[in-house]
Design a protein around this motif. Structure first.
Motif, PDB file in Angstrom:
ATOM      1  N   LEU A 100       0.874  -1.169   0.011  1.00 14.93           N
ATOM      2  CA  LEU A 100       0.003   0.003  -0.064  1.00 14.93           C
ATOM      3  C   LEU A 100       0.663   1.163  -0.035  1.00 14.93           C
ATOM      4  N   GLY A 101       1.975   1.385   0.824  1.00 14.33           N
ATOM      5  CA  GLY A 101       2.954   2.279   0.837  1.00 14.33           C
ATOM      6  C   GLY A 101       3.546   2.579  -0.282  1.00 14.33           C
ATOM      7  N   ALA A 102       4.064   1.674  -0.893  1.00 12.97           N
ATOM      8  CA  ALA A 102       4.949   1.546  -2.163  1.00 12.97           C
ATOM      9  C   ALA A 102       3.829   2.085  -3.444  1.00 12.97           C
ATOM     10  N   PHE A 103       2.348   1.808  -3.297  1.00 12.35           N
ATOM     11  CA  PHE A 103       1.915   2.126  -4.517  1.00 12.35           C
ATOM     12  C   PHE A 103       1.274   3.738  -4.352  1.00 12.35           C
ATOM     13  N   PHE A 104       1.009   4.278  -2.999  1.00 10.52           N
ATOM     14  CA  PHE A 104       0.810   5.581  -2.913  1.00 10.52           C
ATOM     15  C   PHE A 104       2.047   6.368  -3.055  1.00 10.52           C
ATOM     16  N   ASP A 105       3.340   5.945  -2.662  1.00 11.40           N
ATOM     17  CA  ASP A 105       4.504   6.468  -2.772  1.00 11.40           C
ATOM     18  C   ASP A 105       4.783   6.896  -4.498  1.00 11.40           C
ATOM     19  N   ARG A 106       4.477   5.740  -5.195  1.00 12.88           N
ATOM     20  CA  ARG A 106       4.713   6.111  -6.422  1.00 12.88           C
ATOM     21  C   ARG A 106       3.797   6.840  -7.031  1.00 12.88           C
ATOM     22  N   TRP A 107       2.602   6.971  -6.825  1.00 16.62           N
ATOM     23  CA  TRP A 107       1.405   7.809  -7.481  1.00 16.62           C
ATOM     24  C   TRP A 107       1.071   9.239  -7.017  1.00 16.62           C
ATOM     25  N   LEU A 108       1.429   9.345  -5.640  1.00 20.68           N
ATOM     26  CA  LEU A 108       1.417  10.461  -4.892  1.00 20.68           C
ATOM     27  C   LEU A 108       2.652  11.203  -4.666  1.00 20.68           C
ATOM     28  N   ARG A 109       3.631  10.592  -4.742  1.00 19.66           N
ATOM     29  CA  ARG A 109       5.026  11.269  -4.408  1.00 19.66           C
ATOM     30  C   ARG A 109       5.970  11.079  -5.638  1.00 19.66           C
ATOM     31  N   GLY A 110       5.598  10.276  -6.518  1.00 21.65           N
ATOM     32  CA  GLY A 110       6.815  10.203  -7.627  1.00 21.65           C
ATOM     33  C   GLY A 110       7.928   9.394  -7.432  1.00 21.65           C
ATOM     34  N   ARG A 111       7.907   8.422  -6.365  1.00 22.27           N
ATOM     35  CA  ARG A 111       8.664   7.537  -6.277  1.00 22.27           C
ATOM     36  C   ARG A 111       8.854   6.109  -6.507  1.00 22.27           C
TER      37      ARG A 111
END
Length: 458
Positions: A410-421
């Motif tokens: 879950l963290g990896a998904f939102f890091d990718r799409w809300l933080r550009g990581r």
């Protein structure tokens, strides 16, 4: 997986009179958390022989603060209480906090909500009523602690629970995200959730068991009820998005005008908002993404996307499944459920052109994507319930590892799409988290999200 009807059917043994909500009435507007403290929500109300539970500790670098907000949407009537000319919701806002130890830890459930949850017993009767101190469990969020600022505006994630469930059954994942620098807004869907406690101690209970019983099992009436449930949840979510906009603009959306924690107003980034949910909450997440451009990424945890009584029954797909999504989304299913076995998920997958992932929790059950994953084994151990109670509710996966894997993905998904990581966890199967099987992956037009996020992350 369980659809809306299947989830509601677990509680139809209760009488309609016990579950019918009273119309909203005027009540003193004291703080909900204050009412909980006055009632001894931290555990003094427990009786001998009850199970006492703990939640997994967040792993992020930030302490977590929280505040409850009472939202009133006067633009629409309540869909479940005809006598109420407006829609009321309770939400909790989780956020990275400073000096949080100076503030009390918030209970997972307020006393009235806990009593309603125990009475409704949305675990299908497998956990005896009155035997768990639901009001005594503490979260790791601190009431009213100031917001940790100095890192720019913070990305926002909404959470919606399953039918009949309170927002508090997503506490573990919400606190985890907040500890990594997200603002997380958890939503109670009034008259859908088992019980919603408002400021002053007023409690509104679920009407859905009575509504389902009134269908008499007629397929057309059941389908109509499912449409009402989804429509209400999507409208609720859009109201909460309005409240996020207000907070981002520096305004207080709370209907009672209670003071916000220091630094919360103006801290939210209205251009970086995602959503996740379990069961009907996951359905609402993806359907709202389809209807509202403010949601840019979403996760459906085991929620079928069709107005059907059977998850594997073709037909009656939601609009999002018929049209697909161009925005990034992730499906997370119990063992045996993925886009190749669930027709509505297959339609969504086929009709979507953007980035998407489909993960299956090996040994997982429908409730594995809630706090039940860590709580049910504790209840069974303390009350001497048979192992079949645990496996029937949350499956055979190791609870600690299942929770850790959910948190990571879950963290990896939102890091990718809300933080550009982008990271690498979502690129393929992981030796670190073998609890999840990759059931499908497609990168669409891009592989990373917006840049500019400077908050703490993975």
């Amino acid at each position: 997986m369980a659809n809306l009807c299947a989830a509601a059917l677990t509680v139809t043994a209760l009488t309609a009179t016990a579950l019918t909500a009273s119309p909203a009435t005027a009540a003193p507007r004291t703080g909900a958390a204050g009412a909980a403290r006055a009632a001894g929500a931290a555990g003094s109300s427990a009786t001998a022989g009850q199970a006492h539970l703990t939640l997994p500790r967040p792993t992020g670098p930030d302490q977590v603060g929280t505040v409850d907000l009472h939202l009133v949407d006067r633009s629409r009537k309540d869909p479940w209480a005809p006598s109420v000319p407006y829609r009321e919701l309770m939400v909790s806002v989780r956020y990275p906090a400073l000096d949080a130890d100076r503030y009390p830890r918030a209970p997972q459930m307020l006393p009235g909500a806990a009593a309603g949850f125990d009475a409704l017993n949305n675990f299908g009767g497998k956990i005896p009523r009155g035997k768990v101190d639901w009001a005594g469990t503490l979260s790791y969020a601190h009431e009213g602690a100031p917001v940790a600022r100095g890192r720019g505006r913070l990305p926002v994630v909404l959470y919606s629970p399953g039918v009949g469930d309170p927002r508090t059954l997503g506490t573990t994942l919400s606190d985890e995200l907040a500890s990594h620098g997200y603002v997380v807004v958890t939503i109670d869907h009034t008259y859908d959730a088992s019980a919603v406690e408002f400021p002053g101690g007023r409690v509104e209970k679920s009407v859905l068991p009575a509504a389902l019983a009134a269908t008499g099992g007629d397929p057309a009436k059941v389908t109509a009820l499912l449409r009402e449930v989804l429509d209400a949840r999507v409208a609720d979510t859009r109201s909460v998005l309005d409240a996020v906009d207000a907070l981002a603009a520096g305004h207080d959306p709370d209907a009672d005008g209670r003071k916000l924690p220091r630094g919360l107003a103006g801290a939210l980034d209205p251009h970086r908002i995602g959503m996740f949910g379990q069961s009907a909450g996951g359905m609402a997440a993806l359907e709202t993404m389809h209807e509202d451009p403010r949601l840019s990424a979403g996760v459906d945890m085991d929620g079928v996307l069709a107005y059907e009584q059977g998850d594997h029954t073709p037909g009656n797909p939601f609009p999002v499944a018929r049209s697909g999504l161009g925005k990034p989304f992730m499906l997370m299913g119990e063992e045996g459920d993925d886009h190749t076995t669930v027709p509505s998920w297959g339609l969504l997958w086929e009709h979507s052109g953007g980035w998407r992932r489909d993960l299956t929790l090996l040994g997982g059950q429908h409730a594995s994507f809630t706090d039940a994953e860590s709580m049910v084994p504790q209840v069974a151990r303390q009350l001497g319930l048979p192992p079949s109670t645990v496996t029937g509710l949350v499956g055979t996966a190791d609870p600690a590892r299942a929770v850790a894997a959910q948190e990571a993905y879950l963290g990896a998904f939102f890091d990718r799409w809300l933080r550009g990581r982008p990271g690498t966890l979502l690129d393929g199967p992981s030796l670190r988290y073998p609890q999840f099987r990759f059931a499908g992956a497609a990168d669409g037009a891009g592989s990373s999200g917006p840049s500019g996020g400077t908050g703490g992350g993975r």
